[in-house]
Design an enzyme around this catalytic site. Structure first.
Site, PDB file in Angstrom:
ATOM      1  N   PRO A 120      41.424  48.945  44.085  1.00 46.11           N
ATOM      2  CA  PRO A 120      42.007  47.615  43.828  1.00 46.11           C
ATOM      3  C   PRO A 120      41.001  46.503  43.516  1.00 46.11           C
ATOM      4  O   PRO A 120      40.843  45.546  44.280  1.00 46.11           O
ATOM      5  CB  PRO A 120      42.774  47.337  45.118  1.00 46.11           C
ATOM      6  CG  PRO A 120      41.970  48.040  46.165  1.00 46.11           C
ATOM      7  CD  PRO A 120      41.460  49.289  45.503  1.00 46.11           C
ATOM      8  N   CYS A 121      40.355  46.607  42.373  1.00 44.56           N
ATOM      9  CA  CYS A 121      39.389  45.573  41.976  1.00 44.56           C
ATOM     10  C   CYS A 121      40.074  44.231  41.711  1.00 44.56           C
ATOM     11  O   CYS A 121      39.422  43.185  41.750  1.00 44.56           O
ATOM     12  CB  CYS A 121      38.593  46.024  40.758  1.00 44.56           C
ATOM     13  SG  CYS A 121      39.571  46.398  39.310  1.00 44.56           S
ATOM     14  N   HIS A 122      41.381  44.257  41.507  1.00 43.03           N
ATOM     15  CA  HIS A 122      42.113  43.001  41.285  1.00 43.03           C
ATOM     16  C   HIS A 122      42.134  42.124  42.544  1.00 43.03           C
ATOM     17  O   HIS A 122      42.420  40.942  42.457  1.00 43.03           O
ATOM     18  CB  HIS A 122      43.545  43.284  40.812  1.00 43.03           C
ATOM     19  CG  HIS A 122      44.366  44.071  41.785  1.00 43.03           C
ATOM     20  ND1 HIS A 122      44.301  45.455  41.868  1.00 43.03           N
ATOM     21  CD2 HIS A 122      45.260  43.679  42.715  1.00 43.03           C
ATOM     22  CE1 HIS A 122      45.130  45.868  42.809  1.00 43.03           C
ATOM     23  NE2 HIS A 122      45.724  44.813  43.343  1.00 43.03           N
TER      24      HIS A 122
END
Length: 157
Positions: A120-122
């Protein structure tokens, strides 16, 4: 290595992997026809991504096999520890990884994340709370953070 295309609310997702694990999940800028029959090594990934977008899944339980440097993999592992519905700044992530001066390297590794949503780089934002860079586009980052938010914003009109 097998591939599949699946429809998501944010566009077509491309999935690539094999029996060892997932190598790539990315959202495409072009619309591709969804794969009719998902190859067996990708079935679980397609199912879990669908559940995520339906609001039925908050974490992923998949075998991952992304390609990257040892440092990138260290950052990607740290990203997986950010809880659903929470965010962390690039600075906080750098501190967590033990080197506040590595903020640019951490941001670069974050931007090279090959497993959209699953890693989950967001969930990484600017120190001031701004939605800074996102390979999938800031409109998608905002959508994902809103999707994961425990507080759903009501519209006035």
């Amino acid at each position: 290595m097998v591939t599949a295309y699946i429809d998501t609310p944010l566009g077509t997702a491309y999935i690539e992997g094999d029996a060892i694990g997932l190598k790539t999940i990315s959202v495409l800028e072009t619309q591709e026809k969804a794969t009719n029959i998902i190859p067996e090594p990708l079935e679980e990934a397609a199912y879990q991504i669908k559940e995520y977008f339906e609001g039925k899944r908050k974490s992923f339980n998949l075998s991952l096999n992304p390609e990257g440097t040892a440092f990138q993999k260290k950052v990607w592992n740290a990203l997986q520890q950010i809880p659903f519905g929470k965010t962390l700044s690039y600075l906080q992530l750098s501190k967590q990884l033990g080197d506040v001066k590595a903020i640019r390297a951490v941001a670069s590794a974050n931007g090279k994340n090959p497993l959209w949503i699953v890693i989950p780089c967001h969930r990484v934002i600017g120190s001031d709370g701004s939605l800074t860079g996102y390979a999938g586009g800031l409109h998608r980052k905002k959508w994902l953070l809103d999707h994961e938010s425990p507080v759903k914003q009501q519209t006035l009109f």
